[in-house]
Design an enzyme around this catalytic site. Structure first.
Site, PDB file in Angstrom:
ATOM      1  N   HIS A  43       2.495  -5.835   7.988  1.00 35.79           N
ATOM      2  CA  HIS A  43       3.087  -4.726   8.729  1.00 35.79           C
ATOM      3  C   HIS A  43       4.006  -5.311   9.808  1.00 35.79           C
ATOM      4  O   HIS A  43       3.716  -6.363  10.341  1.00 35.79           O
ATOM      5  CB  HIS A  43       1.980  -3.917   9.406  1.00 35.79           C
ATOM      6  CG  HIS A  43       1.630  -2.648   8.701  1.00 35.79           C
ATOM      7  ND1 HIS A  43       1.090  -2.625   7.447  1.00 35.79           N
ATOM      8  CD2 HIS A  43       1.730  -1.344   9.100  1.00 35.79           C
ATOM      9  CE1 HIS A  43       0.869  -1.341   7.096  1.00 35.79           C
ATOM     10  NE2 HIS A  43       1.255  -0.549   8.083  1.00 35.79           N
ATOM     11  N   ARG A  81       0.811  -1.207   0.000  1.00 39.70           N
ATOM     12  CA  ARG A  81       0.000   0.000   0.000  1.00 39.70           C
ATOM     13  C   ARG A  81       0.853   1.269   0.000  1.00 39.70           C
ATOM     14  O   ARG A  81       0.594   2.210  -0.711  1.00 39.70           O
ATOM     15  CB  ARG A  81      -0.922  -0.018   1.220  1.00 39.70           C
ATOM     16  CG  ARG A  81      -1.966   1.075   1.225  1.00 39.70           C
ATOM     17  CD  ARG A  81      -2.757   1.029   2.511  1.00 39.70           C
ATOM     18  NE  ARG A  81      -1.948   1.429   3.655  1.00 39.70           N
ATOM     19  CZ  ARG A  81      -2.120   0.976   4.896  1.00 39.70           C
ATOM     20  NH1 ARG A  81      -3.073   0.109   5.168  1.00 39.70           N
ATOM     21  NH2 ARG A  81      -1.352   1.390   5.872  1.00 39.70           N
ATOM     22  N   GLU A  82       1.898   1.281   0.835  1.00 37.59           N
ATOM     23  CA  GLU A  82       2.644   2.515   1.028  1.00 37.59           C
ATOM     24  C   GLU A  82       4.132   2.413   0.688  1.00 37.59           C
ATOM     25  O   GLU A  82       4.716   3.343   0.171  1.00 37.59           O
ATOM     26  CB  GLU A  82       2.492   2.983   2.471  1.00 37.59           C
ATOM     27  CG  GLU A  82       1.048   3.108   2.899  1.00 37.59           C
ATOM     28  CD  GLU A  82       0.861   3.998   4.115  1.00 37.59           C
ATOM     29  OE1 GLU A  82       1.772   4.768   4.435  1.00 37.59           O
ATOM     30  OE2 GLU A  82      -0.204   3.898   4.744  1.00 37.59           O
ATOM     31  N   GLU A 136      -1.625  -5.283  10.216  1.00 31.78           N
ATOM     32  CA  GLU A 136      -1.592  -3.880  10.639  1.00 31.78           C
ATOM     33  C   GLU A 136      -2.514  -3.614  11.819  1.00 31.78           C
ATOM     34  O   GLU A 136      -2.190  -2.812  12.700  1.00 31.78           O
ATOM     35  CB  GLU A 136      -2.016  -2.986   9.458  1.00 31.78           C
ATOM     36  CG  GLU A 136      -2.045  -1.507   9.786  1.00 31.78           C
ATOM     37  CD  GLU A 136      -2.385  -0.636   8.577  1.00 31.78           C
ATOM     38  OE1 GLU A 136      -2.822  -1.186   7.553  1.00 31.78           O
ATOM     39  OE2 GLU A 136      -2.191   0.584   8.661  1.00 31.78           O
TER      40      GLU A 136
HETATM   41  C1  RAM Z   1      -0.195   3.981   8.399  1.00 34.53           C
HETATM   42  C2  RAM Z   1       1.098   3.307   8.145  1.00 34.53           C
HETATM   43  C3  RAM Z   1       1.974   3.120   9.332  1.00 34.53           C
HETATM   44  C4  RAM Z   1       1.664   4.005  10.496  1.00 34.53           C
HETATM   45  C5  RAM Z   1       0.981   5.256  10.055  1.00 34.53           C
HETATM   46  C6  RAM Z   1       0.707   6.224  11.164  1.00 34.53           C
HETATM   47  O1  RAM Z   1      -0.634   4.580   7.216  1.00 34.53           O
HETATM   48  O2  RAM Z   1       0.930   2.134   7.439  1.00 34.53           O
HETATM   49  O3  RAM Z   1       2.017   1.801   9.753  1.00 34.53           O
HETATM   50  O4  RAM Z   1       2.853   4.291  11.156  1.00 34.53           O
HETATM   51  O5  RAM Z   1      -0.194   4.973   9.383  1.00 34.53           O
END
Ligand code: RAM
Length: 924
Positions: free
Chosen positions: A789, A515-516, A779
């Site tokens: 995650h 995703r990121e 996550e």
């Molecule tokens: C999400 C990320 C990450 C986290 C932030 C604040 O988008 O995936 O894990 O640290 O938020």
């Protein structure tokens, strides 16, 4: 009186004779110690070291107990032959009386650019006996200054819109026997170099990701064996990577200040046997053309049209008459520095475990494991057939791929938000267009994905399990640790943690591989101790901490993601995230004895604390993100943020002390004390023994950073345990509180309660994920979001720290604490860890009414071992009483443990297991 003198005289003579005997034995009899494990800047035989005075490390192997180094000698030579003949033309440390064997600073003159350094070590043991020389090791200086580089930056185009990946080539001739040849290159965003038809090296996705307007990394390859007499051809293909992101997403990397079209700087240095040297550099003599990678995006994927291949382009004799001359372009704004860390490699190839056809012509390959990497496709079919591969980790009820969650932040081009109902833009999707000749094997080069499933469409015929394999990619850190125990659930959590960490190390530590792919600072520090126990991330962290330093604004602010295009300063940061910049260097000090990283970043670490002070009110910091993704209500931001503020002040104080900055040490110690007082004043409720809103995170924050006054500690611990028990032995914490919770329970004598939390199988818990099929960590506790995650991964560090009981008792494990916890229903546990001083093993077993503990610690270290037993007298080591065993000394009885001091070696302790206080049903 006379008799006395006589006696003394005889004694003296005898002593002298004994001394002479040992002395001669000293020269004749060698120690059994062997020196191995030579490393330079945490790397094995690295090439391309910029550091002028790199640090060296070795370990000792010895069959004897309680062995240590009393002196060492390092010899460094410009040739291997010279080193063989013991000519230390680059450095001869001489015999240095010291027990230091890690972080030993190279004492020779800084090597000139490109200079090789062969080195070896010998040591003297505790009886003054010398070892033989270690096998030779190696490092090589890179091209550390701009003046060392001859070439110019070249490109095919300045156009940043999506273009086919350029090919760049140059022919040259070699005449004479080549002694050695090195290729130095920085091709941004990503490059793949080829020499005479073959790929150079085994790296992928080079160079590592940085903020390119601050720093760009070059890579060094040994290409001696790839050159040939006569005509040669060097070719480089360039991808966009993070340098030229054209996919639009929330973090606006498409607007990054560094964004430019792919470009290349390369220098091939050839040294001939006869002493001649020759360099081939990038310049306008190079030719360029678009290649078969017709489209590439780090987020969206890669498209390859095999019909566009230019067969032979990377070999001499290719007709590049129709190619254009490369254009000389401006260099990236950042400094050029060596990629002084492990590269990304393909580390494994996985065959799918299952193949389904959820809809006609839609094939789903299940790798059986969530991972980071990409697919390798092997097919044949008619030219022009386009095969599409989509990657993801979840399935829709109909069995097809579900990319919704991982694609959520991708925007259609030009749109700030994705309008409701708008189609999902391309994401994690590769396409391959066949050339139609024989079996075609392909994998993308300039992207990677996070996935367990690959959904393939457009195949010319029915596939098999061999049509698509998974190629696992990540920064190729070596494994450092192993953990296993009698509870299979914990072993699966351990497995998932290791995979989640590797999936999230792609030259920077990331939050998730799909995703990121962002360097979220909070995720990085929460995972760091786990990373250290399981792998060797020190070189990678050293590089990334530099990235963090370079992201700091003059105000002292840090962004939540590093590198950042400018996003993350307004949201997503705050002390709980930013403290990665202080915590990770501090971990490198604690686990590796690294003071240089503290020294290098000290000023900015202090600046960061001063920035927090400027944002504080009466010692309380109320900015940034708080405990993240808890299952329910959690501690207010001011609680967790002030906790980090306190710890940061303490790190600065301790670093100042180590670096001899006495005034700062006093100043930041005093600051920390003020923060602590403010924290208790504001959040502690003496009537109830609770902090703030009484959540597990609030209490665990106070306990974790030792903010709680000693007087109240037990009561706060009791309240925390009560809350866990009230929730049926469950945690109630987000990523911050979870890391504290298990450790706080361990450090306050209730690892059994922590074990109960860690081995749950109902929501919220790691076990709940595992029961739902997790092969990496997720996550969120409810599993609705990313499934890869690492931010909940400290549980694995806790396995080592608590269950195997391996912890540093002095920086770099020079002194080790072994304190295993036979808790709950565990009947055995085993941890092994390759520390910077060598391998540590702690293994225990409950059997036949006895608790057996086998401990190995490396030579040149000592350990303090806690054996659960009522008294020293009930503990045996080997065949006899423990306190009389060689290398063992009883120190004290502490609660339910007999505490022993040991020197290096392997020890087998055993004690009656009758009254292990925390085993079996305890804590329930
Ligand atoms: C999400 C990320 C990450 C986290 C932030 C604040 O988008 O995936 O894990 O640290 O938020």
């Amino acid at each position: 009186m006379k008799a006395m003198t006589m006696r003394l005289g005889t004694t003296c003579l005898l002593a002298l004779a004994a001394l002479l005997l040992t002395a001669s034995a000293g020269t004749a009899a060698r120690t059994s110690m062997r020196v191995t494990g030579l490393q330079c800047e945490y790397l094995v035989n690295p090439r391309g070291i910029d550091t002028p005075r790199p640090r060296l490390r070795w370990v000792h192997e010895s069959r004897e107990r309680a062995q240590r180094q009393t002196a060492y000698q390092v010899l460094a030579a410009s040739t291997e032959a010279g080193l063989d003949e013991e000519q230390g033309d680059l450095w001869d440390s001489g015999k240095v009386v010291s027990d230091q064997s890690a972080q030993v600073v190279f004492g020779g003159e800084p090597l000139p650019a490109g200079q090789a350094c062969w080195w070896k070590v010998r040591v003297w043991d505790q009886d003054g006996r010398a070892s033989s020389w270690s096998r030779p090791a190696y490092w090589e200086r890179g091209l550390p200054t701009p003046a060392d580089w001859g070439g110019r930056w070249i490109a095919r185009t300045a156009e940043t819109s999506a273009q086919p990946a350029p090919l760049l080539r140059r022919e040259f001739s070699i005449d004479g026997k080549v002694r050695r040849a090195r290729l130095y290159l920085c091709g941004l965003g990503y490059h793949e170099a080829r020499l005479n038809g073959a790929k150079v090296g085994d790296h992928v996705l080079d160079p590592g990701y940085t903020r390119y307007d601050r720093r760009a990394l070059y890579v060094t390859h040994d290409v001696t064996d790839q050159l040939r007499q006569g005509q040669n051809a060097l070719g480089v293909m360039l991808g966009n990577g993070w340098y030229n992101v054209h996919t639009v997403a929330v973090w606006y990397f498409d607007k990054a200040p560094w964004r430019a079209a792919p470009k290349l700087l390369a220098e091939l240095r050839v040294e001939y046997d006869d002493g001649r040297t020759e360099t081939i550099v990038t310049d306008e003599q190079w030719k360029t053309a678009p290649g078969p990678v017709v489209w590439d995006s780090i987020y969206a994927g890669e498209s390859y049209d095999a019909r566009q291949e230019k067969p032979g382009w990377d070999r001499p004799g290719y007709n590049d008459g129709a190619w254009e001359a490369a254009r000389v372009v401006s260099p990236p704004a950042g400094v050029l520095s060596a990629q002084q860390m492990e590269p990304i490699r393909v580390t494994q190839t996985l065959r799918p475990v299952k193949l389904t056809e959820p809809k006609p012509g839609v094939y789903l390959f299940d790798m059986g494991q969530n991972l980071s990497g990409r697919a390798r496709l092997q097919i044949s079919g008619p030219a022009g057939t386009e095969v599409t591969l989509k990657y993801g980790e979840k399935l829709l009820p109909d069995g097809t791929l579900d990319q919704r969650e991982i694609a959520v932040h991708i925007r259609p081009f030009g749109a700030p938000e994705r309008p409701a109902g708008a189609p999902q833009p391309r994401f994690q999707t590769d396409t391959y267009t066949l050339k139609g000749r024989g079996t075609e094997t392909w994998e993308p080069r300039f992207t990677y994905h996070g996935f367990q499933y690959v959904q393939v469409t457009g195949l010319p015929r029915k596939p098999s399990l061999d049509t698509v394999h998974a190629r696992v990619t990540h920064t190729d850190v070596r494994s450092a640790g192993e953990f296993a125990c009698s509870n299979p659930l914990l072993n699966r959590i351990q497995h998932a943690t290791r995979w989640a960490f590797l999936s999230n190390l792609a030259s920077i530590p990331t939050d998730c591989p799909h995703r990121e792919k962002n360097g979220w600072t909070g995720d990085a520090h929460l995972a760091a101790e786990q990373a250290i126990y399981n792998f060797h991330p020190a070189a990678a962290y050293t590089k990334w901490i530099q990235d963090v330093a370079e992201a700091m604004r003059p105000s002292g602010e840090l962004p939540g993601i590093v590198p950042s295009s400018g996003w993350g300063y307004d949201w997503g940061n705050g002390p709980a995230w930013d403290s990665a910049f202080l915590l990770i260097p501090w971990y490198l000090y604690e686990y590796y004895g690294d003071t240089r990283i503290l020294e290098r970043h000290y000023d900015q670490m202090r600046q960061y604390v001063d920035y927090l002070t400027s944002r504080s009110q009466n010692g309380i910091v109320n900015i940034g993100l708080g405990d993240w993704v808890p299952p329910g209500p959690t501690a207010p931001v001011e609680v967790t943020s002030t906790g980090y503020y306190y710890e940061d002040a303490r790190i600065v104080a301790r670093a100042a002390d180590l670096l001899g900055k006495k005034d700062d040490a006093a100043k930041y110690t005093a600051l920390a004390e003020r923060i602590r007082a403010a924290f208790n004043e504001r959040f502690f409720k003496a009537e109830t023994g609770l902090y703030s809103n009484g959540t597990q995170t609030a209490l665990a924050t106070a306990l974790n950073w030792n903010l709680t006054p000693e007087l109240h500690r037990r009561r706060v611990v009791r309240n925390l345990i009560m809350d866990v028990q009230k929730k049926g032995g469950h945690l109630d914490t987000g990523i911050l509180g979870t890391k504290y919770l298990l450790n706080v329970l361990l450090d306050n004598g209730r690892p059994d309660v922590a074990y109960r939390v860690a081995s749950q199988t109902t929501y919220p818990s790691w076990g709940h994920w595992i029961e739902r099929g997790a092969t990496t960590l997720w996550e969120t506790w409810n599993g609705a979001d990313s499934q890869n995650h690492i931010m909940f991964g400290d549980v694995s560090a806790w396995f080592y720290r608590a269950l195997a009981g391996i912890r540093p008792a002095a920086p770099g494990f020079k002194r080790i604490r072994i304190q295993p916890q036979p808790v709950g229903d565990l009947t055995w546990a085993r941890g092994a860890y390759d520390s910077i001083h060598g391998r540590i093993v702690s293994e225990w077993r409950l059997e036949d009414g006895r608790f057996d503990l086998t401990v190995t610690i490396p030579a040149n270290t000592t350990a303090v071992v806690y054996v659960p037993a009522e008294s020293a007298a009930s503990v045996t080591e080997g065949d006899g009483p423990a306190d009389r065993a060689k290398g063992v000394r009883f120190q004290r009885q502490e609660g339910g443990s007999a505490v022993f001091e040991i020197g290096s070696g392997t020890y087998r302790f055993s004690a009656p297991a009758a009254r292990l206080p925390l085993a079996a049903s305890a804590g329930k």
